[in-house]
Design an enzyme around this catalytic site. Sequence first.
Site, short mmCIF file in Angstrom:
data_model
loop_
_atom_site.label_atom_id
_atom_site.label_comp_id
_atom_site.label_asym_id
_atom_site.label_seq_id
_atom_site.Cartn_x
_atom_site.Cartn_y
_atom_site.Cartn_z
N ASN A 23 11.79 -51.27 89.61
CA ASN A 23 12.68 -51.42 88.32
C ASN A 23 12.08 -50.60 87.10
O ASN A 23 12.47 -49.87 86.59
CB ASN A 23 12.85 -52.95 88.00
CG ASN A 23 14.11 -53.41 88.68
OD1 ASN A 23 15.27 -52.96 88.51
ND2 ASN A 23 13.79 -54.43 89.54
N HIS A 80 16.88 -60.81 87.10
CA HIS A 80 16.68 -61.71 88.18
C HIS A 80 17.60 -61.41 89.30
O HIS A 80 18.70 -61.14 89.03
CB HIS A 80 17.13 -63.11 87.48
CG HIS A 80 16.57 -64.21 88.57
ND1 HIS A 80 15.54 -64.55 88.95
CD2 HIS A 80 17.62 -64.96 89.18
CE1 HIS A 80 15.76 -65.71 89.82
NE2 HIS A 80 16.96 -65.81 90.11
N GLU A 130 19.86 -53.32 90.97
CA GLU A 130 19.12 -53.79 89.55
C GLU A 130 18.89 -52.27 89.12
O GLU A 130 18.83 -52.41 87.74
CB GLU A 130 17.91 -54.41 90.09
CG GLU A 130 18.13 -55.81 91.01
CD GLU A 130 16.83 -56.56 91.02
OE1 GLU A 130 15.71 -56.43 90.44
OE2 GLU A 130 16.93 -57.37 91.97
C1 GAR Z 1 13.01 -57.54 91.63
O1 GAR Z 1 14.11 -58.07 92.51
C2 GAR Z 1 13.29 -58.57 90.47
O2 GAR Z 1 14.57 -58.97 90.22
C3 GAR Z 1 12.60 -59.62 90.95
O3 GAR Z 1 11.58 -59.13 91.72
C4 GAR Z 1 11.81 -57.89 92.14
C5 GAR Z 1 10.59 -56.95 91.79
O4 GAR Z 1 10.84 -55.64 92.27
N1 GAR Z 1 12.29 -60.45 89.79
C6 GAR Z 1 12.29 -61.92 89.89
O5 GAR Z 1 12.40 -62.48 90.91
C7 GAR Z 1 11.92 -62.82 88.61
N2 GAR Z 1 12.27 -63.97 88.72
P1 GAR Z 1 10.19 -54.27 91.78
O6 GAR Z 1 8.81 -54.65 91.28
O7 GAR Z 1 10.34 -53.23 92.58
O8 GAR Z 1 10.96 -54.06 90.25
#
Ligand code: GAR
Length: 235
Positions: free
Chosen positions: A17, A109, A174
């Site tokens: 992200n 989230h 996302e």
């Molecule tokens: C993502 O899916 C985000 O929505 C989740 O962690 C992942 C991070 O991915 N966040 C949570 O669960 C927070 N409660 P990334 O490090 O590749 O962006």
Amino acid sequence: MVNKVKTCVFISGKGSNLFSIIKNSRNYYFPIKINLVISNKKNADGLKIAKKYSIPFKFFSSINQDKFEKQSLIELKKKKIKFLCLAGFMKILSKNFIENFGHKIINIHPSLLPRYKGSNTHQRVLKNKDKYSGCTVHFVTPKLDSGKIILQKKVSVSKNDTKESLKKKILKAEHITYSKAIIATFKQFLFEKKIYFNFSVFNTIRTVYRIFIYGQTIHFSKGSFFSFQRIRGSH
Ligand code: GAR
């Protein structure tokens, strides 16, 4: 030159992200610039992304959360950061931290909140045989995954989905939704005059403009500052 809002991203892991926000923030009209990345995990892959894009980054251990928050606040102040994005940051920030920073904190989230707050969202969606899941960008409050919702994106769940395939599908959503939500947040801030944000170029918009972000068309017009059609996702 558009005055971009100095922004920090908090991460704990992969940083996909973070990567998509960095990419989109390089567009002239994107309202924020990533000036700092903070991780509470020393080996978070996201730190390599920050390094690759020459963005200052810090690791502060969160074993002692109070210390983590104090160190982060000092750094945020030092870098004059005005906006904070949590992107895969796996800690709940305290009321004290949120108040000290001034409530301009948003989070992504991987579920359609208010359903499935907390962890293991994909497993719970599959266990309940839900037809849809998705992601939510929301303001951060001290209560877990409970702040005002900014934007959500629905993703359909198929019979063959596994935890991994669902995670992949939602993560893809996302990457697009987070940047759209950032734009929506600043549209709101502008109208509510919550923060100073010199985006006067938009005040003169009287008709439909078309700009291109990485080959994708964005339309925005009078009365709908930023109605994004499509914006770039991630890798
Ligand atoms: C993502 O899916 C985000 O929505 C989740 O962690 C992942 C991070 O991915 N966040 C949570 O669960 C927070 N409660 P990334 O490090 O590749 O962006």
